[in-house]
Design an enzyme around this catalytic site. Structure first.
Site, PDB file in Angstrom:
ATOM      1  N   GLU A 140      48.414  60.085  43.098  1.00 27.06           N
ATOM      2  CA  GLU A 140      48.598  58.720  43.597  1.00 27.06           C
ATOM      3  C   GLU A 140      49.877  58.099  43.039  1.00 27.06           C
ATOM      4  O   GLU A 140      50.629  57.436  43.762  1.00 27.06           O
ATOM      5  CB  GLU A 140      47.369  57.863  43.227  1.00 27.06           C
ATOM      6  CG  GLU A 140      46.086  58.207  44.007  1.00 27.06           C
ATOM      7  CD  GLU A 140      45.395  59.485  43.544  1.00 27.06           C
ATOM      8  OE1 GLU A 140      45.688  59.961  42.425  1.00 27.06           O
ATOM      9  OE2 GLU A 140      44.556  60.023  44.303  1.00 27.06           O
ATOM     10  N   SER A 146      50.365  66.281  24.133  1.00 27.72           N
ATOM     11  CA  SER A 146      50.519  67.736  24.083  1.00 27.72           C
ATOM     12  C   SER A 146      51.103  68.130  22.743  1.00 27.72           C
ATOM     13  O   SER A 146      52.091  67.549  22.291  1.00 27.72           O
ATOM     14  CB  SER A 146      51.501  68.220  25.147  1.00 27.72           C
ATOM     15  OG  SER A 146      51.053  67.897  26.416  1.00 27.72           O
ATOM     16  N   GLN A 159      55.299  63.518  22.005  1.00 28.59           N
ATOM     17  CA  GLN A 159      55.577  62.230  22.627  1.00 28.59           C
ATOM     18  C   GLN A 159      54.279  61.449  22.727  1.00 28.59           C
ATOM     19  O   GLN A 159      53.342  61.894  23.391  1.00 28.59           O
ATOM     20  CB  GLN A 159      56.169  62.549  24.015  1.00 28.59           C
ATOM     21  CG  GLN A 159      56.644  61.377  24.807  1.00 28.59           C
ATOM     22  CD  GLN A 159      55.865  61.261  26.108  1.00 28.59           C
ATOM     23  OE1 GLN A 159      54.650  61.093  26.112  1.00 28.59           O
ATOM     24  NE2 GLN A 159      56.570  61.366  27.218  1.00 28.59           N
ATOM     25  N   SER A 177      50.761  57.828  26.191  1.00 32.34           N
ATOM     26  CA  SER A 177      49.491  57.537  26.889  1.00 32.34           C
ATOM     27  C   SER A 177      48.405  57.079  25.927  1.00 32.34           C
ATOM     28  O   SER A 177      48.358  57.503  24.778  1.00 32.34           O
ATOM     29  CB  SER A 177      48.987  58.787  27.613  1.00 32.34           C
ATOM     30  OG  SER A 177      49.868  59.157  28.618  1.00 32.34           O
ATOM     31  N   GLU A 220      62.278  63.465  31.456  1.00 29.72           N
ATOM     32  CA  GLU A 220      61.147  64.266  31.921  1.00 29.72           C
ATOM     33  C   GLU A 220      61.386  64.672  33.375  1.00 29.72           C
ATOM     34  O   GLU A 220      61.160  65.811  33.767  1.00 29.72           O
ATOM     35  CB  GLU A 220      59.859  63.451  31.813  1.00 29.72           C
ATOM     36  CG  GLU A 220      58.614  64.237  32.236  1.00 29.72           C
ATOM     37  CD  GLU A 220      57.323  63.463  31.939  1.00 29.72           C
ATOM     38  OE1 GLU A 220      57.359  62.220  31.876  1.00 29.72           O
ATOM     39  OE2 GLU A 220      56.281  64.126  31.765  1.00 29.72           O
TER      40      GLU A 220
END
Lengths: 411, 375, 411, 375
Positions: free
Chosen positions: C379, C166, C131, C134, C249
């Protein structure tokens, strides 16, 4: 690196000390108890007498110029006086807001006539001042206030409500921040005034806190009429005036670093006196680690104050980093008193007579939440540290460019 | 996998919530806080009528014969409402002690009155500001006579009977400790109100001078029985705490949505969002640990002491944090007497200490873990 | 309230168990060590073989319909299979991203032909997917990505860089989120594609982490050309497609609740084995309190997972409250390993052979900072809890209405 | 009140900062991290030339005869730079031990070589993963011969001499423990590299088999001397930690200003602002406690043990938090090998344990507080 006075500081300390010895009694544990039992009216009377004495000597406001009744001294001399005075049984605390915040603002923004009229009585403790900024809808966000001042000929008419006003009930005068224009951005529509707290339409009511005390007031303004001559600064420039007041608030050094409740010494005494399942609590490893943790916070704050005083002693102005004092001490007070009551176990929620150390831990546990809020919440102080000390960028503002009247509001 | 309450139990919980919303609003709690009475008599009467005090008492003694799970859901709602009634003392402590250790006769004598709501009971264990342990017990029970002072005793002024922890012999350690039932209205009993951080629950110091006392349980089993009662009470109380913690979070959340500062809802600031997210996480952890405690009680599992300690440690922490950060979220208003934040701040402290501080329960927990991991 | 299977669940568990016993060896401590020592290539080969077996039986994706190779089972059955499989010495972990996130997205947004072509090989472990979302400038803020896809006739040409991918180095295909229009608001200019990782111009480079591992990759796109038929969803609707991926996810149940490093059991063993000044650490009150604190966090998470599984078992869909797992476990891992190394005192920073428990605490201490970041930082997860669980209002957005190209950027 | 360093000391600090910025950039530290050498030889040589190792050594032994305050400011800068040199082992541990307990001859023999930077020294105390205590010492010193294994020994592979803590008699407790100076290049000494979480400092396990050892200090004073050396080292190391904590905060702050997400600088989010404000507060508290430690050393105050423990406890906490939250502020990038966040995360762990974990120092601290409050 030493903790000693400079030669000049030592001389000043000796001078102050001599005067205090001649004019007051040393503080003892007994005098502390006696003061705690005294009515507010009695304490106020004694405080006014003492203030007059101090003022006559120039000690009431050491850093002010001699022309306005000060001593023309340094901030460090002011700290030294405070340290020495604290060793004597003298009543203080009624004049700090007036002399520390209100009068400096008044002096900067009013006429020579008003200065001549108001400064001396304040300095001599004859007239007490309070600061009327916070409102129900304007706490952390002071500039969000809604109290209106409307022009009427040469006068202004004030309507609205202030809250969290310390000492309003015994104050003679106050400085009040008002909204004079709701159709411009919120910081731009404010105007500052001063007024007599005895003015018709001013209504002062104490606020009861969760610890049972009532150190603060609500103040209602119902068509309170004051002349334009009591305006401080220009119309619409009230925020700039308020910043002067708030800057003076910050200059108070070392506040919050102590004196707010029981600390490590008392905790050690408690741990000595408390029997756990297998012996005194002071012998328990978990208790000892906690004591150490609290101790390094307390000492760290104390030595941070010494660093600030060193800066003062060298003539530097301490910056906003002094705000760490209250964050650390308020949270520590809550944690330490929580821990202490847990040591007392099933008896830890008893208050008053039956409790160890006269229930000092329990009392402070109920005061600690207020300490985390009053004078700037933990959250506001962290913003200040992040922005003014670390230079991190400001948060996004929803209220920067909108007219105040268009800002979304809640309760 | 069915790690949840049954539909019937959830229904009971909903009913309890609605009942307390109507009959125990914050206004009712504040009447007691302000000292107008020492507990809410009307509410207590209604609770008796609803049969809540009868929940876990067997039918043969006038109870409903339901299990601990039903008591847990009621406890959660009492905690949410900060109810000013002697429920925990009467039901989790006195009734449980009698059910566990009482003779047939004692059960008959007391349980039906508790079930009907006629009798207020309590446990008198503490003798001042220190944790419970055999060496901390100085009250003595000899020849059916009780001497000594217990303080603080929860609901001590208003209780009819107390289960009293006393020294019954000079044997060292646990074996010298026994339990006894004492009629608090009898001779040789004097009571004095004790002020605590939570005035919404009554407390007293009780002095016994040769007061008549009947032994509860076989000689030498007193301390062990006491520990079992406290284990069970810890689970019920954990549900009260979870209810209180959730109520605190709900208050804070509501205020964060309604209150504006700097032109925005304060709940849109990360300082508030993350604070409340932390509280939520704590509360969930505490709830899950409380559920495990409930499962252990309901199945009489050997894991009960471990589960009870875990539930208590987790619930004490969650309620403490939720209550204090609720005040903080409310800012200045949170610190006023006028607002109800204080009710939870006070109750959290009471529940966090009433059957022993978390420190003590952590020690119990680890002792059990040691045993388990040794096996 | 019980921990037992329903009758149907028990039957399914027995069925699964029987199949596993017939097809795999039980897991032992030895097999764990053996797997840890296995090269990635060997592990991948074994995993592919096992995946093919599972897929043939319908166990590779239990909740998928039978038509696409699933079992048409419930999420609870999927959990049960996972619990049982974990007791056997079988290699897993290479296919989760592909089957859990990529393929469901592909199935929803592509043609029947592509489904026929790609789903089965993925299910049988013949083709692995990754995937690609990012980017260096788009971590927590995924939609801030800059990788461009430009239309060129019937093709698209991709340029840019992805990061934290990954398994990119052993993947055959990937789904890639790109920016196709920088002149509209940032969420509106995105488009999703899938592509072969063997396409010319794709360059995969491992990222070395601070713990020495390299579980992730950077992926560079240099004029990578793909046909429009590999587009997933409409042009400019890539964010909606990505949300489908990300929702899948989140559906992964119980993730992060364990298996990430040493926990309380190992800590107790360490405390037993470690001699302090005055006896074994396990006898020290401070150590015991810490163990209890960690224990209730661990157990609280475990029982929270049980509550989620109960909801699954009743056919309910778990919500975003499942996010608490990773926040709690990541922070706990860092705290627990920090504490454990401190127990080992002067020897606590030794890694490998000389360290107690083969240095598991030290190893995990270096991995813990990554766990607090990967898959959503502490966060971001707190934002999710605050907004989606508690319903608190969103933060102010600087990037909502501006064209992407006009957004302020940094490094 | 003058609770600050002098202008000369501040000048020394500025010079040290500039020197290290030039000669010890992160790149230099990473060379050691990546295993290209066991320490930065060039930097170490330069540090010797600058006279830093000579700072606190008396002039009669070739030192500069400055005081501990000068050493503190240098330590802070070495900590800020995460310098990969055997400074702490040589200067705070070996040199201080010799100055404290050495004979005139020993001082003459070793101190001038340390002052000139020719000699690397260390302290060999630990014998595996447990805190230091008399019972944890199994190495034996008999008739000038040393036997046993010490691990981990900081800079153990590269040191020329070690101060070794060993059992000198069967007397129980502290009186059976002594210190000795051992030439690590002599016979009977074998060393093996030990891997640690902070590869930027060298570590070894050292095995002594009948190695020649000269006693350091009078019989029976070894443990007391060791404690005094560790107290002093704790203050110097606290300054290293404060320097490292400040550097971590500075990195995080810089990144929070430069990095944008969601169209804003991440430093404008309260989650980041308040995190860094917390780090700032911790760092200030640690700095102030370290200053008190420095004052105590510089005046040989009786409060030294208390001041040292306070400085260490506070500094360990501050550096740990600053280093881990620096990674967190950097997000994914912070976890890459490529960025320098890891240097502080590793060093914080090393410094937090190297002379004993905070737990041990908290115990020392409270022991001193007890004595003080009893008086």
């Amino acid at each position: 690196m030493d903790f000693n006075d400079t030669k000049e500081e030592a001389a000043f300390r000796a001078e102050v000390r001599a005067w205090l010895e001649a004019n007051a009694q040393p503080r003892t544990e007994q005098s502390g108890f006696a003061r705690a039992r005294m009515s507010e009216a009695d304490a106020l009377k004694r405080a006014k007498e003492w203030q007059a004495k101090k003022a006559a000597k120039g000690y009431a406001r050491i850093t002010w110029p001699k022309e306005v009744g000060g001593l023309g001294g340094t901030p460090m001399q002011s700290v030294i006086y405070g340290q020495e005075e604290a060793k004597f049984d003298v009543p203080t605390g009624f004049f700090e807001i007036g002399l520390g915040m209100c009068i400096p603002t008044v002096m900067k923004f009013t006429t020579p006539e008003n200065i001549a009229r108001f400064v001396r009585p304040a300095l001599f403790g004859e007239e007490i001042w309070c600061q009327l900024f916070s409102e129900p809808a304007a706490g952390s966000d002071v500039a969000g206030l809604r109290t209106r001042a409307e022009r009427d000929g040469d006068d202004w008419v004030i309507n609205g409500q202030k809250v969290w006003t310390s000492g309003a009930h015994y104050s003679d005068y106050g400085i009040v921040l008002t909204r004079t224009d709701a159709n411009v951005a919120k910081h731009k529509g404010l105007t500052m005034f001063f007024l007599s707290m005895k003015s018709p339409g001013v209504d002062v009511r104490p606020i009861r806190q969760i610890n049972g005390g009532a150190n603060f007031n609500e103040v209602y303004f119902n068509n309170v009429r004051i002349p334009d001559s009591q305006r401080l600064g220009e119309v619409g420039k009230g925020w700039d005036v308020a910043l002067v007041t708030l800057m003076h608030e910050r200059l108070a050094v070392g506040g919050g670093a102590g004196g707010t409740g029981p600390d490590v010494r008392e905790l050690i005494a408690l741990a000595r006196a408390t029997e756990l399942e297998d012996g005194p609590a002071i012998r328990n490893a978990a208790v000892r680690e906690k004591i150490a943790d609290f101790h390094v916070r307390t000492q760290g704050l104390k030595y941070t104050t010494y660093r600030t005083m060193t800066a003062l002693s060298k003539g530097q102005v301490p910056g906003p980093e002094a705000s760490i004092g209250k964050i650390v001490s308020a949270v520590k007070l809550q944690d330490l008193t929580h821990f202490a009551t847990e040591l007392e176990d099933m008896g830890g929620y008893v208050v008053g007579d039956g409790a160890p150390q006269d229930g000092a831990f329990q009392q402070a546990y109920m005061w600690a939440p207020g300490l985390r809020i009053a004078g700037g919440t933990d959250e506001i102080l962290k913003n200040i540290i992040a922005e003014r000390v670390l230079g991190l960028p400001a948060d996004m503002r929803a209220d920067k460019d909108l007219p105040f009247a268009k800002l979304p509001t809640g309760r | 996998m069915n790690f949840d309450f049954s539909d019937d139990q959830k229904l009971l919980k909903d009913q309890a919530q609605k009942f307390l919303a109507e009959h125990c609003p914050p206004k009712a709690v504040r009447r007691i806080l302000d000292g107008e009475d020492t507990y809410d008599r009307a509410l207590w009467k209604r609770i008796g009528e609803m049969g809540w005090t009868a929940t876990a008492i067997p039918e043969e003694y006038g109870g409903l014969g339901l299990g601990p799970l039903e008591l847990c859901v009621i406890a959660e709602e009492l905690g949410r409402a900060v109810a000013p009634v002697p429920f925990s003392s009467t039901v989790y402590l006195a009734a449980e002690a009698i059910m566990l250790a009482g003779s047939g006769e004692q059960k008959k004598k007391y349980l039906s009155k508790i079930a009907s709501g006629e009798l207020i009971g309590t446990l008198a264990a503490a003798e001042g500001p220190q944790p419970l342990s055999p060496r901390a017990i100085h009250a003595t029970l000899k020849g059916g006579k009780l001497d000594g002072t217990k303080t603080p005793v929860i609901d001590g002024e208003i209780a009819d009977i107390a289960i009293v922890v006393a020294r019954t012999s000079d044997e060292p350690g646990e074996r010298g400790i026994g339990l006894a039932i004492v009629d608090l209205k009898g001779a040789g009993v004097s009571r004095k109100a004790v002020k605590t951080l939570d005035p919404t629950r009554n407390h007293a110091a009780i002095t016994f001078k040769g007061a008549a006392a009947e032994a509860l349980g076989a000689p030498g089993t007193g301390y062990a029985n006491l520990m079992r009662v406290l284990d069970r009470a810890a689970v019920f109380m954990a549900f009260e705490q979870v209810g209180g913690a959730d109520a605190s979070l709900a208050m804070a959340r509501q205020y964060a949505i309604e209150r504006y500062a700097f032109g925005r809802q304060i709940g849109s600031f990360q300082a508030i969002k993350h604070k409340l997210a932390d509280v939520y996480v704590n509360n969930q952890i505490a709830r899950s640990n409380a559920y495990f405690g409930a499962w252990a009680l309901s199945t009489n599992a050997p894991e009960t002491p471990e589960a009870a300690a875990g539930a208590r440690v987790s619930a004490c922490e969650a309620y403490h944090v939720a209550a204090k950060e609720n005040i903080q979220t409310h800012g200045g208003m949170g610190f006023t007497w006028e607002l109800d934040c204080q009710l939870h701040y006070r109750r959290a402290k009471l529940l966090g200490l009433a059957i022993g501080a978390p420190r003590v329960w952590k020690e119990k927990l680890v002792a059990h873990l040691e045993k388990k991991n040794a096996a």
